[in-house]
Scaffold this motif. Structure first.
Motif, PDB file in Angstrom:
ATOM      1  N   ILE A 148       0.852  -1.190   0.000  1.00  0.00           N
ATOM      2  CA  ILE A 148       0.000   0.000   0.000  1.00  0.00           C
ATOM      3  C   ILE A 148       0.887   1.237   0.000  1.00  0.00           C
ATOM      4  CG2 ILE A 148      -2.022   1.080   1.038  1.00  0.00           C
ATOM      5  CD1 ILE A 148      -2.172  -2.020   0.363  1.00  0.00           C
ATOM      6  N   ARG A 149       0.670   2.103  -0.977  1.00  0.00           N
ATOM      7  CA  ARG A 149       1.444   3.351  -1.070  1.00  0.00           C
ATOM      8  C   ARG A 149       0.498   4.542  -0.922  1.00  0.00           C
ATOM      9  NH1 ARG A 149       5.384   2.176  -6.301  1.00  0.00           N
ATOM     10  NH2 ARG A 149       6.759   0.621  -5.318  1.00  0.00           N
ATOM     11  N   PRO A 150       0.277   4.990   0.314  1.00  0.00           N
ATOM     12  CA  PRO A 150      -0.657   6.102   0.524  1.00  0.00           C
ATOM     13  C   PRO A 150      -0.047   7.451   0.186  1.00  0.00           C
ATOM     14  CG  PRO A 150       0.286   5.404   2.597  1.00  0.00           C
ATOM     15  CD  PRO A 150       0.821   4.466   1.563  1.00  0.00           C
ATOM     16  N   THR A 151      -0.916   8.392  -0.111  1.00  0.00           N
ATOM     17  CA  THR A 151      -0.490   9.777  -0.295  1.00  0.00           C
ATOM     18  C   THR A 151      -0.280  10.392   1.086  1.00  0.00           C
ATOM     19  OG1 THR A 151      -2.770  10.567  -0.325  1.00  0.00           O
ATOM     20  CG2 THR A 151      -1.817   9.917  -2.432  1.00  0.00           C
ATOM     21  N   ALA A 152      -0.248  11.702   1.169  1.00  0.00           N
ATOM     22  CA  ALA A 152       0.015  12.380   2.436  1.00  0.00           C
ATOM     23  C   ALA A 152      -1.041  12.057   3.488  1.00  0.00           C
ATOM     24  CB  ALA A 152       0.074  13.887   2.208  1.00  0.00           C
ATOM     25  N   TYR A 153      -0.598  12.000   4.734  1.00  0.00           N
ATOM     26  CA  TYR A 153      -1.499  11.785   5.864  1.00  0.00           C
ATOM     27  C   TYR A 153      -2.027  13.131   6.375  1.00  0.00           C
ATOM     28  CZ  TYR A 153       1.225   7.440   5.918  1.00  0.00           C
ATOM     29  OH  TYR A 153       1.854   6.280   5.558  1.00  0.00           O
ATOM     30  N   PHE A 154      -3.192  13.097   6.992  1.00  0.00           N
ATOM     31  CA  PHE A 154      -3.735  14.324   7.591  1.00  0.00           C
ATOM     32  C   PHE A 154      -2.723  14.956   8.549  1.00  0.00           C
ATOM     33  CE2 PHE A 154      -8.631  13.493   7.315  1.00  0.00           C
ATOM     34  CZ  PHE A 154      -8.524  13.430   5.947  1.00  0.00           C
ATOM     35  N   LYS A 155      -2.119  14.115   9.391  1.00  0.00           N
ATOM     36  CA  LYS A 155      -1.215  14.648  10.411  1.00  0.00           C
ATOM     37  C   LYS A 155       0.017  15.308   9.785  1.00  0.00           C
ATOM     38  CE  LYS A 155       0.836  10.070  11.105  1.00  0.00           C
ATOM     39  NZ  LYS A 155       0.949   8.955  12.066  1.00  0.00           N
ATOM     40  N   SER A 156       0.397  14.842   8.573  1.00  0.00           N
ATOM     41  CA  SER A 156       1.552  15.426   7.908  1.00  0.00           C
ATOM     42  C   SER A 156       1.293  16.844   7.432  1.00  0.00           C
ATOM     43  CB  SER A 156       1.955  14.558   6.709  1.00  0.00           C
ATOM     44  OG  SER A 156       2.208  13.232   7.091  1.00  0.00           O
ATOM     45  N   LEU A 157       0.027  17.187   7.276  1.00  0.00           N
ATOM     46  CA  LEU A 157      -0.341  18.486   6.725  1.00  0.00           C
ATOM     47  C   LEU A 157      -0.972  19.403   7.770  1.00  0.00           C
ATOM     48  CD1 LEU A 157      -1.954  17.184   3.403  1.00  0.00           C
ATOM     49  CD2 LEU A 157       0.404  17.917   3.782  1.00  0.00           C
ATOM     50  N   SER A 158      -0.759  19.069   9.042  1.00  0.00           N
ATOM     51  CA  SER A 158      -1.457  19.786  10.117  1.00  0.00           C
ATOM     52  C   SER A 158      -0.556  20.675  10.957  1.00  0.00           C
ATOM     53  CB  SER A 158      -2.161  18.784  11.039  1.00  0.00           C
ATOM     54  OG  SER A 158      -3.114  18.033  10.318  1.00  0.00           O
ATOM     55  N   GLY A 159       0.736  20.681  10.661  1.00  0.00           N
ATOM     56  CA  GLY A 159       1.668  21.407  11.522  1.00  0.00           C
ATOM     57  C   GLY A 159       1.453  22.903  11.572  1.00  0.00           C
ATOM     58  N   ALA A 312      -5.395  16.652  18.600  1.00  0.00           N
ATOM     59  CA  ALA A 312      -4.076  17.190  18.917  1.00  0.00           C
ATOM     60  C   ALA A 312      -3.160  17.079  17.703  1.00  0.00           C
ATOM     61  CB  ALA A 312      -3.480  16.431  20.097  1.00  0.00           C
ATOM     62  N   ASP A 313      -2.072  17.844  17.735  1.00  0.00           N
ATOM     63  CA  ASP A 313      -1.042  17.746  16.704  1.00  0.00           C
ATOM     64  C   ASP A 313      -0.168  16.548  17.049  1.00  0.00           C
ATOM     65  OD1 ASP A 313       0.968  17.996  14.894  1.00  0.00           O
ATOM     66  OD2 ASP A 313       1.689  19.948  15.585  1.00  0.00           O
ATOM     67  N   ASP A 314      -0.378  15.430  16.340  1.00  0.00           N
ATOM     68  CA  ASP A 314       0.350  14.196  16.661  1.00  0.00           C
ATOM     69  C   ASP A 314       1.243  13.770  15.503  1.00  0.00           C
ATOM     70  OD1 ASP A 314      -1.528  13.479  14.831  1.00  0.00           O
ATOM     71  OD2 ASP A 314      -2.487  11.918  16.034  1.00  0.00           O
ATOM     72  N   ARG A 315       1.860  14.736  14.859  1.00  0.00           N
ATOM     73  CA  ARG A 315       2.660  14.435  13.681  1.00  0.00           C
ATOM     74  C   ARG A 315       3.863  13.559  13.978  1.00  0.00           C
ATOM     75  NH1 ARG A 315       4.755  19.818  11.857  1.00  0.00           N
ATOM     76  NH2 ARG A 315       4.510  20.268  14.069  1.00  0.00           N
ATOM     77  N   GLY A 316       4.491  13.746  15.126  1.00  0.00           N
ATOM     78  CA  GLY A 316       5.741  13.049  15.380  1.00  0.00           C
ATOM     79  C   GLY A 316       6.746  13.432  14.312  1.00  0.00           C
ATOM     80  N   ALA A 317       7.245  12.437  13.560  1.00  0.00           N
ATOM     81  CA  ALA A 317       8.234  12.707  12.506  1.00  0.00           C
ATOM     82  C   ALA A 317       7.581  12.885  11.147  1.00  0.00           C
ATOM     83  CB  ALA A 317       9.238  11.564  12.463  1.00  0.00           C
ATOM     84  N   HIS A 318       6.263  13.152  11.119  1.00  0.00           N
ATOM     85  CA  HIS A 318       5.554  13.197   9.844  1.00  0.00           C
ATOM     86  C   HIS A 318       5.238  14.623   9.392  1.00  0.00           C
ATOM     87  CE1 HIS A 318       4.792   8.870   9.432  1.00  0.00           C
ATOM     88  NE2 HIS A 318       4.785   8.890  10.747  1.00  0.00           N
ATOM     89  N   ALA A 319       6.045  15.574   9.760  1.00  0.00           N
ATOM     90  CA  ALA A 319       5.780  16.948   9.350  1.00  0.00           C
ATOM     91  C   ALA A 319       6.133  17.141   7.889  1.00  0.00           C
ATOM     92  CB  ALA A 319       6.597  17.921  10.213  1.00  0.00           C
ATOM     93  N   VAL A 320       5.158  17.561   7.095  1.00  0.00           N
ATOM     94  CA  VAL A 320       5.362  17.841   5.681  1.00  0.00           C
ATOM     95  C   VAL A 320       4.786  19.218   5.401  1.00  0.00           C
ATOM     96  CG1 VAL A 320       4.851  17.131   3.334  1.00  0.00           C
ATOM     97  CG2 VAL A 320       5.189  15.400   5.089  1.00  0.00           C
TER      98      VAL A 320
END
Length: 321
Positions: A148-159, A312-320
């Motif tokens: 499975i190759r997903p596009t961007a996650y919600f959390k990645s675009l929430s910073g 909450a902002d739960d991006r962790g290392a997923h900031a994009v």
């Protein structure tokens, strides 16, 4: 894996992350028995209904021992390196998965569902090569697989939501239209991963997937926040060349300071996401129309929940960006 065969045991890797937890819920809701490895002291309540075995997904012996206990019919992996740095990527995205596959084959597991990333279709970074190396191993193995190759996650675009809420500018690179994506929620992605266990059409296939609705650029994301806040949102345009200079400077300094070398790697990852779309790549361009959609959750609803303080902002290392 039909219900009639009596084998509904799934071994979940990466179950403690946000996507892993959503996948565990989706698997349980679909009637599967879920076992996952957790580190000592992990919040068991976050994986309610799952069988928890203490251990690390990067510990080959722990994975082997757990699979011998469970003897699952399928493995689902949401495991990924936290930083994307080369050493971390090859240890987790490749080596840990390779070890898990060997253990699965030794225990007669029939199916392996892998959460990968859509960015591997245009690999310029070390973590992408690590993911592709395991994808190749999985495809060559005597087991049914789904990648499975997903596009961007919600959390990645929430910073940037908290900063915009506080009245600060929304930062974009270039003109704000360099990239686009079809973001998918953790919940929808978890349901898609679970569906791969029961839908024969999803077996032995590489499956790009995005969320519902049109592809969104960074400017589109700013416009969503503008609508939700009912006020203008300032846009700050940052030249891509600035990132190039930062990468050069960190790379040069990294010749004598390993910590700065690692930061240069992270800057390269940031530049990739700032300049490459998370859509299907046809070899010449990114194609939004060719990027499949799945689910019901929309980024605008996620932003609204964040602004209300419900998420909450739960991006962790997923900031994009």
């Amino acid at each position: 894996m039909g219900k009639a065969d009596g084998q509904r045991d799934v071994f979940l890797l990466g179950g403690t992350g946000t996507i892993g937890r959503a996948t565990a819920r989706a698997l349980l809701n679909a009637g599967f028995e879920v076992t996952t490895l957790v580190r000592q002291g992990a919040d068991a309540a976050a994986l309610a209904g799952c069988r928890l075995i203490e251990g690390s997904a990067t510990d080959l012996q722990a994975v082997r021992d757990a699979m011998r206990i469970v003897r699952p019919a399928a493995v689902v992996s949401c495991l990924a390196s936290r930083t994307g740095e080369p050493r971390d990527a090859w240890a987790v995205d490749h080596a840990a998965h390779s070890a898990a596959l060997r253990a699965a084959l030794a225990e007669g597991v029939r199916q392996f569902v892998l959460l990968s990333a859509i960015c591997v279709q245009k690999p310029l970074l070390e973590f992408q090569h690590a993911k592709l190396a395991f994808e190749a191993e999985l495809q060559a193995a005597p087991i049914d697989w789904s990648i499975i190759r997903p596009t961007a996650y919600f959390k990645s675009l929430s910073g940037q939501v908290p900063r915009v809420k506080a009245g600060r500018a929304f930062v974009v690179f270039g003109d704000g239209r360099l990239t686009a994506c079809k973001p998918i929620s953790d919940s929808d992605l978890g349901r898609y991963l679970a569906l791969c266990l029961t839908d024969p059409a999803k077996r032995n296939r590489i499956l790009p997937v995005g969320g519902p609705g049109p592809a969104l650029t960074p400017l589109d994301q700013a416009a969503i926040l503008e609508r939700l806040l009912d006020r203008p949102v300032r846009i700050r345009h940052v030249p891509v060349a600035m990132m190039d200079w930062i990468i050069r400077g960190l790379s040069f300094a990294g010749l004598v300071a390993p910590k700065l070398r690692a930061k240069a790697q992270l800057a390269r990852i940031g530049r990739y996401y700032a300049t490459e779309s998370m859509l299907v790549w046809d070899g010449a361009r990114y194609d939004a129309e060719a990027t499949p959609e799945f689910g019901v959750d929309r980024l605008e609803d996620h932003y609204a929940a964040m602004l209300r303080g419900e998420v909450a902002d739960d991006r962790g290392a997923h900031a994009v960006f």
